[in-house]
Design a protein around this motif. Structure first.
Motif, PDB file in Angstrom:
ATOM      1  N   GLY A  39      -0.001  -3.894  -2.952  1.00 51.29           N
ATOM      2  CA  GLY A  39       0.980  -4.189  -1.914  1.00 51.29           C
ATOM      3  C   GLY A  39       1.291  -3.019  -0.997  1.00 51.29           C
ATOM      4  N   THR A  40       2.394  -3.139  -0.268  1.00 47.81           N
ATOM      5  CA  THR A  40       2.816  -2.106   0.686  1.00 47.81           C
ATOM      6  C   THR A  40       2.988  -0.760   0.002  1.00 47.81           C
ATOM      7  N   CYS A  41       3.688  -0.746  -1.133  1.00 46.25           N
ATOM      8  CA  CYS A  41       4.031   0.515  -1.792  1.00 46.25           C
ATOM      9  C   CYS A  41       2.801   1.374  -2.060  1.00 46.25           C
ATOM     10  N   LEU A  42       1.793   0.794  -2.684  1.00 45.42           N
ATOM     11  CA  LEU A  42       0.636   1.584  -3.087  1.00 45.42           C
ATOM     12  C   LEU A  42      -0.329   1.848  -1.934  1.00 45.42           C
ATOM     13  N   ASN A  43      -0.398   0.930  -0.982  1.00 47.01           N
ATOM     14  CA  ASN A  43      -1.394   1.044   0.082  1.00 47.01           C
ATOM     15  C   ASN A  43      -0.886   1.712   1.351  1.00 47.01           C
ATOM     16  N   VAL A  44       0.302   1.331   1.810  1.00 43.65           N
ATOM     17  CA  VAL A  44       0.807   1.852   3.088  1.00 43.65           C
ATOM     18  C   VAL A  44       2.287   2.212   3.012  1.00 43.65           C
ATOM     19  N   GLY A  45       2.743   2.620   1.828  1.00 42.63           N
ATOM     20  CA  GLY A  45       4.170   2.925   1.676  1.00 42.63           C
ATOM     21  C   GLY A  45       4.405   4.122   0.783  1.00 42.63           C
ATOM     22  N   CYS A  46       5.007   3.860  -0.377  1.00 38.10           N
ATOM     23  CA  CYS A  46       5.461   4.932  -1.273  1.00 38.10           C
ATOM     24  C   CYS A  46       4.378   5.952  -1.597  1.00 38.10           C
ATOM     25  N   ILE A  47       3.227   5.498  -2.054  1.00 41.80           N
ATOM     26  CA  ILE A  47       2.205   6.420  -2.563  1.00 41.80           C
ATOM     27  C   ILE A  47       1.563   7.257  -1.450  1.00 41.80           C
ATOM     28  N   PRO A  48       1.049   6.657  -0.383  1.00 40.91           N
ATOM     29  CA  PRO A  48       0.465   7.506   0.664  1.00 40.91           C
ATOM     30  C   PRO A  48       1.472   8.424   1.343  1.00 40.91           C
ATOM     31  N   SER A  49       2.713   7.973   1.501  1.00 44.44           N
ATOM     32  CA  SER A  49       3.715   8.839   2.142  1.00 44.44           C
ATOM     33  C   SER A  49       4.029  10.043   1.256  1.00 44.44           C
ATOM     34  N   LYS A  50       4.100   9.833  -0.058  1.00 47.72           N
ATOM     35  CA  LYS A  50       4.371  10.965  -0.956  1.00 47.72           C
ATOM     36  C   LYS A  50       3.182  11.927  -0.979  1.00 47.72           C
ATOM     37  N   VAL A  84      -5.413  13.632   5.139  1.00 51.45           N
ATOM     38  CA  VAL A  84      -5.512  12.168   5.202  1.00 51.45           C
ATOM     39  C   VAL A  84      -6.552  11.665   4.200  1.00 51.45           C
ATOM     40  N   GLU A  85      -7.636  12.426   4.062  1.00 48.55           N
ATOM     41  CA  GLU A  85      -8.687  12.063   3.101  1.00 48.55           C
ATOM     42  C   GLU A  85      -8.145  12.111   1.671  1.00 48.55           C
ATOM     43  N   ARG A  86      -7.377  13.158   1.379  1.00 44.58           N
ATOM     44  CA  ARG A  86      -6.779  13.262   0.046  1.00 44.58           C
ATOM     45  C   ARG A  86      -5.820  12.098  -0.201  1.00 44.58           C
ATOM     46  N   LYS A  87      -5.013  11.777   0.805  1.00 49.62           N
ATOM     47  CA  LYS A  87      -4.084  10.654   0.697  1.00 49.62           C
ATOM     48  C   LYS A  87      -4.835   9.371   0.353  1.00 49.62           C
ATOM     49  N   ALA A  88      -5.970   9.153   1.033  1.00 48.60           N
ATOM     50  CA  ALA A  88      -6.772   7.945   0.792  1.00 48.60           C
ATOM     51  C   ALA A  88      -7.301   7.901  -0.645  1.00 48.60           C
ATOM     52  N   LYS A  89      -7.681   9.063  -1.168  1.00 49.62           N
ATOM     53  CA  LYS A  89      -8.177   9.124  -2.553  1.00 49.62           C
ATOM     54  C   LYS A  89      -7.074   8.790  -3.545  1.00 49.62           C
ATOM     55  N   VAL A  90      -5.867   9.303  -3.282  1.00 50.59           N
ATOM     56  CA  VAL A  90      -4.727   9.006  -4.155  1.00 50.59           C
ATOM     57  C   VAL A  90      -4.451   7.506  -4.150  1.00 50.59           C
ATOM     58  N   VAL A  91      -4.478   6.903  -2.966  1.00 54.21           N
ATOM     59  CA  VAL A  91      -4.267   5.459  -2.845  1.00 54.21           C
ATOM     60  C   VAL A  91      -5.348   4.693  -3.604  1.00 54.21           C
ATOM     61  N   GLU A  92      -6.599   5.112  -3.431  1.00 51.44           N
ATOM     62  CA  GLU A  92      -7.721   4.441  -4.088  1.00 51.44           C
ATOM     63  C   GLU A  92      -7.586   4.496  -5.612  1.00 51.44           C
ATOM     64  N   GLN A  93      -7.225   5.667  -6.124  1.00 51.04           N
ATOM     65  CA  GLN A  93      -7.053   5.815  -7.571  1.00 51.04           C
ATOM     66  C   GLN A  93      -5.913   4.937  -8.079  1.00 51.04           C
ATOM     67  N   THR A  94      -4.839   4.876  -7.309  1.00 53.76           N
ATOM     68  CA  THR A  94      -3.658   4.129  -7.753  1.00 53.76           C
ATOM     69  C   THR A  94      -3.898   2.627  -7.710  1.00 53.76           C
ATOM     70  N   THR A  95      -4.499   2.155  -6.629  1.00 54.00           N
ATOM     71  CA  THR A  95      -4.793   0.716  -6.541  1.00 54.00           C
ATOM     72  C   THR A  95      -5.855   0.323  -7.562  1.00 54.00           C
ATOM     73  N   GLY A  96      -6.784   1.245  -7.808  1.00 55.09           N
ATOM     74  CA  GLY A  96      -7.793   0.993  -8.848  1.00 55.09           C
ATOM     75  C   GLY A  96      -7.148   0.866 -10.213  1.00 55.09           C
ATOM     76  N   GLY A  97      -6.070   1.637 -10.419  1.00 51.33           N
ATOM     77  CA  GLY A  97      -5.332   1.542 -11.674  1.00 51.33           C
ATOM     78  C   GLY A  97      -4.709   0.171 -11.873  1.00 51.33           C
ATOM     79  N   VAL A  98      -4.251  -0.442 -10.787  1.00 56.07           N
ATOM     80  CA  VAL A  98      -3.684  -1.792 -10.879  1.00 56.07           C
ATOM     81  C   VAL A  98      -4.771  -2.798 -11.246  1.00 56.07           C
TER      82      VAL A  98
END
Length: 466
Positions: A39-50, A84-98
């Protein structure tokens, strides 16, 4: 295919509801219209912003604070594309975890737009145009929210943007105009200020973070001003116009005068609204409120007995952790258990630096409710740990009942208060007194000692280190 529970939406509320329901023996399906879960949090919200907040914080420290620690770095530079690349990797790892959790818990995942055919059947329309229908004894709506705007603003997603676009810019703005002095505007404004942008915040209310305790708003304003953020409170925006690569924002100040702001990007951060587009709620007979939220009772049950709704799509604070708790509550309720959630004890957090965190009532709310209270406040500046790290801005304030000493509200500005606040959320869940907190031994030197000291200040008015 028939399921015990179908969850529509895979954000923090939806995926947690699915996991908990599966743990309790239910056959569960989850529907997500995007290709990644979370959802928003992991893809375009909480996780990428942090992720961007942390990267920009490291750079800011290198420029402004390393030298005082005896660390010499000549002309620190940043590579925004790598951030931005690092942010994308963090998002990828987190969504992959879901996705891993879905597989681990035998939850069937359907990719496509879920819409009600009736109260028990959901049609899934896939990107290729094909569709299928699944049946659910119970259905949980967890479709979240989307950024709000003002009626006269046209979001072009290039120069006039929402938080979604602000997280994937190709460059650091020269001058970012932020409309809205709430959580999203301040966090993203901080990211780009640290990286060299001029940042102007335009807020309609007389203070930033208008729903938080006034002492918090005052302290955060002072600290962010020191960092170079410009604030224009009591300014009502009347127009936003793009002129080539420039954006012109017009507003009216409290004197009734028109003021103009010109920048190369404008972030519209005026809140979020429930997202129910394409759900076909009318086909199931589900009622929505005047604000467009799905109407639910205390069990998060809609007017249709087998359909529930959680998270940003219902009333209450739009917070990922609130959605998670509601997801657990519904899953356990459907399994015959008796869960509970105390909405007063859901913490609110802003991940600027210093951080902001709060739980319970503000001082103004207690005054408005005619509650006889007492307040204890302790400055972070007085802590050995704060002086050691250089994080001396901020305070902890504890509000307690004047007669019973029960803690009613806690408000913090400081280093790592996003984590510290949970001590007080736990304490308040068990109805602790300020004296209880003051008498608990806190490790030294730690930031948490400010909590103990503020609690002692509220209890007997005599903190030990102030």
């Amino acid at each position: 295919m028939k399921y015990d529970i179908i969850v529509i939406g895979s954000g923090p509320g939806g995926y947690i509801a699915a996991v908990r329901a599966s743990q309790l023996g239910k056959k569960v399906a989850i529907i997500e219209k995007y290709s990644t879960l979370g959802g928003t949090c992991l893809n375009v919200g909480c996780i990428p912003s942090k992720a961007l907040l942390d990267s920009s914080h490291h750079y800011y420290d290198a420029v402004h604070h390393f030298e005082e620690h005896g660390i010499s770095v000549e002309n620190p530079k940043f590579d925004f594309s790598k951030m931005v690349e690092r942010k994308a990797k963090v998002v990828e790892q987190t969504t992959g975890g879901v996705k891993f959790l879905m597989d681990k818990n035998d939850i069937d995942v359907y990719e496509g737009l879920g819409s009600f055919e009736d109260a028990t059947h959901v049609k899934i329309t896939k990107n290729d145009g094909s569709s299928e229908v699944i049946e659910g004894t119970n259905i949980i709506i967890a479709t979240g929210s989307k950024p709000s705007t003002l009626p006269f603003i046209s979001i072009d997603k290039e120069r006039i943007i929402t938080s979604t676009e602000a997280l994937k810019l190709k460059e650091v703005p020269k001058h970012l105009i932020v409309i809205g002095g709430g959580v999203i505007g301040l966090e993203l404004g901080s990211v780009y200020k640290r990286l060299g942008a001029d940042v102007s915040v335009v807020e309609y209310a007389p203070t930033i973070t208008p729903t938080m305790d006034k002492d918090v708003s005052k302290e955060l304003t002072k600290v962010l001003k020191k960092q170079g953020v410009k604030f224009n409170v009591s300014h009502g925006v009347t127009g936003v116009e793009r002129k080539g690569d420039e954006v012109v924002v017009t507003a009216t100040n409290k004197k009734g005068e028109e003021v103009t702001f010109t920048g190369d990007y404008c972030l519209v951060a005026v809140g979020r609204k429930a997202y129910t587009n394409g759900l076909g709620l009318e086909n199931a007979g589900v009622k929505v409120t005047e604000r467009g939220q799905i109407d639910v009772n205390d069990h998060l049950q809609t007017n249709v007995s087998n359909i529930y709704a959680i998270g940003d799509v219902v009333r209450g604070a739009m917070l990922a952790h609130k959605a998670e708790e509601e997801g657990v509550v519904v899953a356990e309720y459907l399994a015959g258990e008796k869960p509970h959630i105390d909405y007063n004890l859901i913490p609110g957090i802003i991940y600027t630096w210093p951080e902001v965190a709060a739980v319970g009532k503000t001082e103004q709310e207690l005054k408005d409710a005619n509650v006889d209270y007492k307040a204890g406040k302790f400055s972070m500046r007085a802590l050995g740990r704060s002086r050691a790290s250089g994080d001396i801005d901020g305070f902890v304030k504890v509000l307690a009942d004047k007669n019973t000493d029960e803690v009613l509200g806690v408000h913090m500005v400081g280093a790592r208060v996003a984590d510290l606040i949970m001590e007080m959320a736990v304490a308040m869940e068990f109805r602790a007194s300020a004296e209880d907190i003051a008498r608990i031994c806190h490790g030294h030197p730690t930031y948490s000692e400010a909590v103990k000291e503020a609690a002692k200040a509220a209890w007997d008015g005599k903190p030990l280190n102030a």
